[in-house]
Structure formats: structure tokens, C-alpha cells
Design an enzyme around this catalytic site. Structure first.
Site, PDB file in Angstrom:
ATOM      1  N   GLU A 105      37.852  -5.141  11.137  1.00 13.68           N
ATOM      2  CA  GLU A 105      37.219  -4.229  12.399  1.00 13.68           C
ATOM      3  C   GLU A 105      38.016  -3.649  12.628  1.00 13.68           C
ATOM      4  O   GLU A 105      38.184  -2.247  12.456  1.00 13.68           O
ATOM      5  CB  GLU A 105      36.053  -4.839  12.494  1.00 13.68           C
ATOM      6  CG  GLU A 105      34.906  -5.385  11.495  1.00 13.68           C
ATOM      7  CD  GLU A 105      34.257  -5.456  11.399  1.00 13.68           C
ATOM      8  OE1 GLU A 105      32.386  -5.838  11.065  1.00 13.68           O
ATOM      9  OE2 GLU A 105      33.912  -6.054  13.593  1.00 13.68           O
ATOM     10  N   LYS A 123      19.872  -1.046  19.736  1.00 15.38           N
ATOM     11  CA  LYS A 123      21.313  -1.358  20.254  1.00 15.38           C
ATOM     12  C   LYS A 123      22.397  -0.696  21.112  1.00 15.38           C
ATOM     13  O   LYS A 123      22.895  -1.538  21.506  1.00 15.38           O
ATOM     14  CB  LYS A 123      22.120  -1.386  18.842  1.00 15.38           C
ATOM     15  CG  LYS A 123      21.904  -1.762  17.086  1.00 15.38           C
ATOM     16  CD  LYS A 123      22.138  -3.410  16.998  1.00 15.38           C
ATOM     17  CE  LYS A 123      22.191  -3.755  16.071  1.00 15.38           C
ATOM     18  NZ  LYS A 123      22.497  -3.912  15.352  1.00 15.38           N
TER      19      LYS A 123
HETATM   20  O1  LIG Z   1      30.247  -5.976  14.284  1.00 12.63           O
HETATM   21  C1  LIG Z   1      29.903  -6.177  12.802  1.00 12.63           C
HETATM   22  C2  LIG Z   1      29.626  -6.907  12.012  1.00 12.63           C
HETATM   23  O2  LIG Z   1      31.258  -8.257  12.735  1.00 12.63           O
HETATM   24  C3  LIG Z   1      28.550  -6.157  12.839  1.00 12.63           C
HETATM   25  O3  LIG Z   1      28.923  -4.313  12.498  1.00 12.63           O
HETATM   26  C4  LIG Z   1      27.577  -5.880  13.783  1.00 12.63           C
HETATM   27  O4  LIG Z   1      26.968  -7.206  13.164  1.00 12.63           O
HETATM   28  C5  LIG Z   1      25.943  -4.925  13.383  1.00 12.63           C
HETATM   29  O5  LIG Z   1      25.655  -5.763  11.946  1.00 12.63           O
HETATM   30  P1  LIG Z   1      24.457  -4.744  11.871  1.00 12.63           P
HETATM   31  O6  LIG Z   1      24.348  -3.526  11.376  1.00 12.63           O
HETATM   32  O7  LIG Z   1      23.980  -6.076  11.127  1.00 12.63           O
HETATM   33  O8  LIG Z   1      23.049  -4.716  12.570  1.00 12.63           O
END
Ligand SMILES: O=C(CO)[C@H](O)[C@H](O)COP(=O)(O)O
Length: 227
Positions: A105, A123
Site C-alpha cells: 500500500e 476513524k
Molecule cells: O490498511 C488497510 C489494510 O492493510 C485498510 O485500508 C484499513 O485497515 C481500513 O480497512 P477498512 O476499510 O476495512 O476499515
């Protein structure tokens, strides 16, 4: 919560134009984005759009929903990357890596012309580390040495264990994940750099100074944070 995720994923489509190369993030929010993007491509409302997946999850979803996939080393540039996050502070610093895909990522999102982040309002935090630990991808043989080294940072680290496999989570790069809880993160960029200086650390889940735009799904609609 799923409705908020769907709403930001839909809003993200407004950033995608013909002929773009798009970094495809990992997680449940980005999964909606990949689904909707595939629909637009299949309906020929978008042309010559290619996705660069950050994980097997993103690759499989892209294949399922009809987003043509290319590898990072096959493209000259990435126009935009779209991904979720586990925490976002007021300065758009992030914690990512709940899905253990943080290394790919970060490589793809660092390279992208625009990095667009999709989250729901749960978040948002005042300070990184408030709710989530910082995931750190480590070379397997070094996990214990690094966990001990993290004590110098006033952090406690736990080896992430798998749920449908015996033993630890193994990343797509063949490494382990340490989830580190810090007493207080005052300077995310400094900590991000310091952690990557520990021998055996492959990458860590602090994404400081890299997000350009964050779309936040709230009950009052999608809000936009920008630098
Ligand atoms: O960093 C990540 C994966 O490595 C995801 O983007 C992060 O955990 C958010 O996930 P979600 O949209 O399911 O809450």
C-alpha cells in the site's frame, strides 16, 4: 457503518477519469470502491482505466468486478491511489495495516499523483495511536529482537496471530506483523522514519505526510479533508 463506507466509495468515483492508472487499496471500504469502479468500466462509462492492486484481496476483487489489472512495474505512473485507513489525524496522517498489506500500500500510494483516503467518521482521531496499534511488517527471524527494541520507544508489541491458520499472520511478502502500542505519538513522521531504521523492519503502518484528500463518511453526508 456499511452505508457510510458505500457513500464514500461512491464519492471517490468522481475522481476517476478515462485513461487513468488507479492504485487499488485493501480493506472493506476500498472493496466497495473497486466494485463500483468495475461497474462503470463494464458499462463503458469509463475507458482505458487500469488498476494496480495493493494486495491479493484487491486483485481478486478487481478480477471479479471487471477492473483490468496491471502490475506496478508495468506502468510509468499512477495517477491516483484510493485506499482506506484505520486512523486519520487532523493533519491527514494515517495509521494503516489492519489488513497486513501496508508495505505494498505504501509503495503504491507514495508513487501516486494523488492519494485519496476513504474512511467513516469512526476513524477520525485527535492523535495517532489513540485507538489502534501501529502495525509493523518485520522479517520473521527478527520479530523478537524488534519487539524488544520497541521497548526503547516506550511501546509494547504483540506478534499478530492468524485466525484461520495456526501460528502468526504471514504477509504477502512472507513476513510477520508486530502490532505496537505506543504510550503517545507526538511526531508521526519522525516515528515513521525511526521505526524503519530498526534492522529487520520492512515497513510500518504510519503514513505521515502522504495523503492528499480524505473523504469521511458521516451521518450528515460525505465530508472532505484536504491539505
Ligand atoms: O490498511 C488497510 C489494510 O492493510 C485498510 O485500508 C484499513 O485497515 C481500513 O480497512 P477498512 O476499510 O476495512 O476499515
Amino acid at each position: 457503518m456499511e452505508e457510510l463506507k458505500r457513500a464514500v466509495a461512491k464519492e471517490a468515483l468522481k475522481f476517476i477519469e478515462d485513461d487513468m492508472v488507479v492504485g487499488l487499496g485493501t480493506g472493506s471500504t476500498t472493496a466497495y470502491f473497486i466494485e463500483y469502479l468495475g461497474k462503470l468500466i463494464m458499462e463503458e462509462e469509463l475507458e482505458d482505466v487500469y488498476g494496480v492492486p495493493t494486495s491479493y484481496q484487491a486483485r481478486l476483487l478487481a478480477l471479479e468486478y471487471g477492473v483490468p489489472v496491471v502490475n506496478l512495474d508495468e506502468v510509468d505512473a499512477i495517477d491516483i491511489a484510493v485506499d482506506g485507513a484505520d486512523e486519520v489525524d487532523p493533519y491527514l496522517n494515517l495509521i494503516k495495516g489492519r489488513g497486513a498489506a501496508l508495505t505494498m500500500e505504501k509503495i503504491i500510494e507514495y508513487r501516486a499523483g494523488t492519494f485519496l483516503v476513504l474512511v467513516d467518521e469512526s476513524k477520525l482521531v485527535e492523535r495517532l495511536g489513540q485507538k489502534m496499534p501501529v502495525p509493523i511488517e518485520v522479517i520473521p527471524a527478527a520479530w523478537r529482537a524488534i519487539a524488544e527494541e520497541l521497548e526503547v520507544f516506550n511501546a509494547t508489541a504483540e506478534l499478530r496471530m492468524a485466525s484461520k491458520k495456526d501460528g502468526p499472520v504471514v504477509t504477502e511478502n512472507g513476513n510477520f506483523i508486530l502490532d505496537a502500542r505506543f504510550h503517545r505519538i507526538d511526531d508521526p513522521l519522525d516515528l515513521e522514519i525511526e521505526l524503519n531504521n530498526i534492522p529487520g523492519v520492512v515497513e510500518n503502518g504510519i503514513f505521515a505526510d502522504i495523503a492528499d484528500i480524505v473523504l469521511v463518511g458521516t451521518r450528515e453526508g460525505v465530508k472532505r479533508m484536504e491539505r
